[in-house]
Design a protein around this motif. Sequence first.
Motif, PDB file in Angstrom:
ATOM      1  N   VAL A  86       0.854  -1.188   0.000  1.00  0.00           N
ATOM      2  CA  VAL A  86       0.000   0.000   0.000  1.00  0.00           C
ATOM      3  C   VAL A  86       0.890   1.238   0.000  1.00  0.00           C
ATOM      4  CG1 VAL A  86      -1.841   1.235   1.183  1.00  0.00           C
ATOM      5  CG2 VAL A  86      -1.764  -1.272   1.268  1.00  0.00           C
ATOM      6  N   GLY A  87       0.832   2.004  -1.079  1.00  0.00           N
ATOM      7  CA  GLY A  87       1.673   3.200  -1.182  1.00  0.00           C
ATOM      8  C   GLY A  87       2.848   2.959  -2.108  1.00  0.00           C
ATOM      9  N   MET A  88       3.028   3.835  -3.097  1.00  0.00           N
ATOM     10  CA  MET A  88       4.073   3.621  -4.090  1.00  0.00           C
ATOM     11  C   MET A  88       5.039   4.793  -4.168  1.00  0.00           C
ATOM     12  SD  MET A  88       3.935   0.659  -5.239  1.00  0.00           S
ATOM     13  CE  MET A  88       5.084   0.881  -6.577  1.00  0.00           C
ATOM     14  N   GLN A  89       5.342   5.369  -3.012  1.00  0.00           N
ATOM     15  CA  GLN A  89       6.401   6.371  -2.983  1.00  0.00           C
ATOM     16  C   GLN A  89       7.703   5.672  -2.619  1.00  0.00           C
ATOM     17  OE1 GLN A  89       5.302  10.285  -1.387  1.00  0.00           O
ATOM     18  NE2 GLN A  89       3.185   9.597  -1.227  1.00  0.00           N
ATOM     19  N   GLY A  90       8.623   6.316  -1.919  1.00  0.00           N
ATOM     20  CA  GLY A  90       9.945   5.755  -1.716  1.00  0.00           C
ATOM     21  C   GLY A  90       9.977   4.374  -1.098  1.00  0.00           C
ATOM     22  N   VAL A  91       9.368   4.201   0.081  1.00  0.00           N
ATOM     23  CA  VAL A  91       9.409   2.922   0.783  1.00  0.00           C
ATOM     24  C   VAL A  91       8.644   1.858   0.010  1.00  0.00           C
ATOM     25  CG1 VAL A  91       8.811   1.705   2.913  1.00  0.00           C
ATOM     26  CG2 VAL A  91       9.662   4.050   3.017  1.00  0.00           C
ATOM     27  N   MET A 189       0.867   7.026   4.791  1.00  0.00           N
ATOM     28  CA  MET A 189      -0.039   7.359   5.872  1.00  0.00           C
ATOM     29  C   MET A 189      -1.486   7.140   5.433  1.00  0.00           C
ATOM     30  SD  MET A 189       1.898   8.064   8.354  1.00  0.00           S
ATOM     31  CE  MET A 189       0.648   8.649   9.501  1.00  0.00           C
ATOM     32  N   LEU A 190      -2.252   6.488   6.292  1.00  0.00           N
ATOM     33  CA  LEU A 190      -3.669   6.245   6.054  1.00  0.00           C
ATOM     34  C   LEU A 190      -4.463   6.792   7.231  1.00  0.00           C
ATOM     35  CD1 LEU A 190      -3.609   2.523   4.814  1.00  0.00           C
ATOM     36  CD2 LEU A 190      -3.859   4.567   3.412  1.00  0.00           C
ATOM     37  N   PRO A 191      -5.762   7.053   7.056  1.00  0.00           N
ATOM     38  CA  PRO A 191      -6.588   7.455   8.207  1.00  0.00           C
ATOM     39  C   PRO A 191      -6.495   6.414   9.316  1.00  0.00           C
ATOM     40  CG  PRO A 191      -7.785   7.784   6.154  1.00  0.00           C
ATOM     41  CD  PRO A 191      -6.526   7.054   5.788  1.00  0.00           C
ATOM     42  N   LYS A 192      -6.469   6.857  10.549  1.00  0.00           N
ATOM     43  CA  LYS A 192      -6.280   5.965  11.691  1.00  0.00           C
ATOM     44  C   LYS A 192      -7.304   4.839  11.710  1.00  0.00           C
ATOM     45  CE  LYS A 192      -5.897   6.108  16.749  1.00  0.00           C
ATOM     46  NZ  LYS A 192      -5.929   6.993  17.945  1.00  0.00           N
ATOM     47  N   LYS A 193      -8.551   5.157  11.420  1.00  0.00           N
ATOM     48  CA  LYS A 193      -9.604   4.147  11.440  1.00  0.00           C
ATOM     49  C   LYS A 193      -9.339   3.057  10.408  1.00  0.00           C
ATOM     50  CE  LYS A 193     -14.623   3.603  11.001  1.00  0.00           C
ATOM     51  NZ  LYS A 193     -15.916   4.309  10.753  1.00  0.00           N
ATOM     52  N   GLU A 194      -8.942   3.446   9.202  1.00  0.00           N
ATOM     53  CA  GLU A 194      -8.670   2.475   8.143  1.00  0.00           C
ATOM     54  C   GLU A 194      -7.445   1.635   8.463  1.00  0.00           C
ATOM     55  OE1 GLU A 194      -8.073   2.328   3.267  1.00  0.00           O
ATOM     56  OE2 GLU A 194      -8.163   4.251   4.334  1.00  0.00           O
ATOM     57  N   VAL A 213       6.896   3.879   7.291  1.00  0.00           N
ATOM     58  CA  VAL A 213       6.643   5.195   6.698  1.00  0.00           C
ATOM     59  C   VAL A 213       7.811   6.118   7.001  1.00  0.00           C
ATOM     60  CG1 VAL A 213       5.095   7.184   6.641  1.00  0.00           C
ATOM     61  CG2 VAL A 213       4.147   4.898   6.941  1.00  0.00           C
ATOM     62  N   THR A 214       8.243   6.879   5.999  1.00  0.00           N
ATOM     63  CA  THR A 214       9.270   7.899   6.214  1.00  0.00           C
ATOM     64  C   THR A 214       8.652   9.280   6.040  1.00  0.00           C
ATOM     65  OG1 THR A 214       9.910   7.834   3.880  1.00  0.00           O
ATOM     66  CG2 THR A 214      11.119   6.408   5.398  1.00  0.00           C
ATOM     67  N   ASN A 215       9.101  10.209   6.864  1.00  0.00           N
ATOM     68  CA  ASN A 215       8.663  11.597   6.783  1.00  0.00           C
ATOM     69  C   ASN A 215       9.896  12.493   6.938  1.00  0.00           C
ATOM     70  OD1 ASN A 215       5.537  11.417   6.893  1.00  0.00           O
ATOM     71  ND2 ASN A 215       6.214  10.091   8.563  1.00  0.00           N
ATOM     72  N   GLY A 216      10.541  12.758   5.824  1.00  0.00           N
ATOM     73  CA  GLY A 216      11.764  13.557   5.892  1.00  0.00           C
ATOM     74  C   GLY A 216      12.864  12.784   6.583  1.00  0.00           C
ATOM     75  N   VAL A 217      13.384  13.337   7.681  1.00  0.00           N
ATOM     76  CA  VAL A 217      14.483  12.690   8.394  1.00  0.00           C
ATOM     77  C   VAL A 217      13.985  11.743   9.470  1.00  0.00           C
ATOM     78  CG1 VAL A 217      16.081  14.582   7.969  1.00  0.00           C
ATOM     79  CG2 VAL A 217      14.642  14.630  10.015  1.00  0.00           C
ATOM     80  N   THR A 218      12.690  11.612   9.635  1.00  0.00           N
ATOM     81  CA  THR A 218      12.134  10.707  10.646  1.00  0.00           C
ATOM     82  C   THR A 218      11.409   9.550   9.956  1.00  0.00           C
ATOM     83  OG1 THR A 218      10.017  11.896  10.795  1.00  0.00           O
ATOM     84  CG2 THR A 218      11.814  12.618  12.246  1.00  0.00           C
ATOM     85  N   SER A 219      11.263   8.464  10.687  1.00  0.00           N
ATOM     86  CA  SER A 219      10.571   7.295  10.125  1.00  0.00           C
ATOM     87  C   SER A 219       9.879   6.533  11.240  1.00  0.00           C
ATOM     88  CB  SER A 219      11.566   6.377   9.409  1.00  0.00           C
ATOM     89  OG  SER A 219      12.542   5.899  10.310  1.00  0.00           O
ATOM     90  N   SER A 220       8.907   5.723  10.858  1.00  0.00           N
ATOM     91  CA  SER A 220       8.172   4.890  11.809  1.00  0.00           C
ATOM     92  C   SER A 220       7.995   3.507  11.225  1.00  0.00           C
ATOM     93  CB  SER A 220       6.789   5.492  12.105  1.00  0.00           C
ATOM     94  OG  SER A 220       6.894   6.793  12.639  1.00  0.00           O
ATOM     95  N   ILE A 221       8.079   2.489  12.077  1.00  0.00           N
ATOM     96  CA  ILE A 221       7.863   1.121  11.628  1.00  0.00           C
ATOM     97  C   ILE A 221       7.085   0.359  12.689  1.00  0.00           C
ATOM     98  CG2 ILE A 221      10.071   0.275  12.536  1.00  0.00           C
ATOM     99  CD1 ILE A 221      10.128  -1.604  10.040  1.00  0.00           C
ATOM    100  N   PHE A 222       6.143  -0.449  12.244  1.00  0.00           N
ATOM    101  CA  PHE A 222       5.314  -1.257  13.137  1.00  0.00           C
ATOM    102  C   PHE A 222       5.084  -2.606  12.470  1.00  0.00           C
ATOM    103  CE2 PHE A 222       1.046  -2.906  14.052  1.00  0.00           C
ATOM    104  CZ  PHE A 222       1.106  -3.038  15.430  1.00  0.00           C
ATOM    105  N   SER A 223       5.203  -3.679  13.241  1.00  0.00           N
ATOM    106  CA  SER A 223       4.965  -5.011  12.673  1.00  0.00           C
ATOM    107  C   SER A 223       4.071  -5.815  13.602  1.00  0.00           C
ATOM    108  CB  SER A 223       6.291  -5.755  12.449  1.00  0.00           C
ATOM    109  OG  SER A 223       6.958  -5.968  13.679  1.00  0.00           O
TER     110      SER A 223
END
Length: 303
Positions: A86-91, A189-194, A213-223
């Motif tokens: 889901v999502g076709m930007q950098g990551v 990024m997706l709506p929290k509910k979705e 997900v990456t946002n500039g110099v920051t990133s988040s990962i969840f598995s």
Amino acid sequence: TFFTTTMTKRSTTATNSNDNNNNHSPTNKRIKMADGGEVVLNWGDWMGSYKTGNLVDNESERIDRQKAAFGGDTIARLKDLNVLIVGMQGVGVETAKNLILSNVGGVMLYDGGIVCKEEHRGSNFYVTREHVLEEETTLGAASLTELRTLNPFCRVDLLDGNSTLTEEIMNKDVLGTPRGYAAVVVATMLPKKELFQLNELARANGIAFIMAVTNGVTSSIFSDFGPNHEITDATGEPTQTLAISNVEVLDSKPKLLDVAGVKEGEQVVVVTVAQNEHGLEDGDVVVLEDLRQGMEGLNGMSV
């Protein structure tokens, strides 16, 4: 990369996601048979893990170095995976590229209908100036043709713009295979509910859920690999083969012998190996093989 085979250039032109991008028709491909002959195939006619005949050898040769690095068992497991990205930007595009080169069974792309813009050229390496000027080509459509050329043995397609993620994640026949999704990777990024709904659906159906997900110099990962995720190779080290030198049955466990799950006075079996250092730890699984002299019934047993 793992693959060095030269691929024929595709002539398909990317179109808007609303025009059924998953119906792209790349040029036919000539594949050499093991007996020296050739066969002409349309994209999708001979891909994924469901093959018979000489073409299996072609795929095996293509991933020979990968098999040496990962091992045959891992390669076989990868081949059975269908992944939704889901999502076709950098990551997203980088994940798709690496999975396809890893020779998974199938990769389905979802771009959310996001049209290529100039800033996307800095994250999606398949987006060109021409895609931006068209003002209608989506990120997934811009990437699809190039991603398909990476590996003819992996099915790659773009999810129709009219489909919803919650419906697609429940698909039990992904890309024409009799399998559903093994994993979903959310790279935008997706709506929290979705997002929560996708995670709950994936968890309830035994599908691995990863968000990166990456946002500039920051990133988040969840598995979330579910409540029953089994790790078959915790260290990556090769499986040891040890020779048994002696097997002794003690009718009563002595106090000095500490065996997990065995109380004092209970019967215990002591197995001695020929090697000075066996490297085994608590929790390791030992498979008995090649036992003889009346102990054949124990072959294949895991302890």
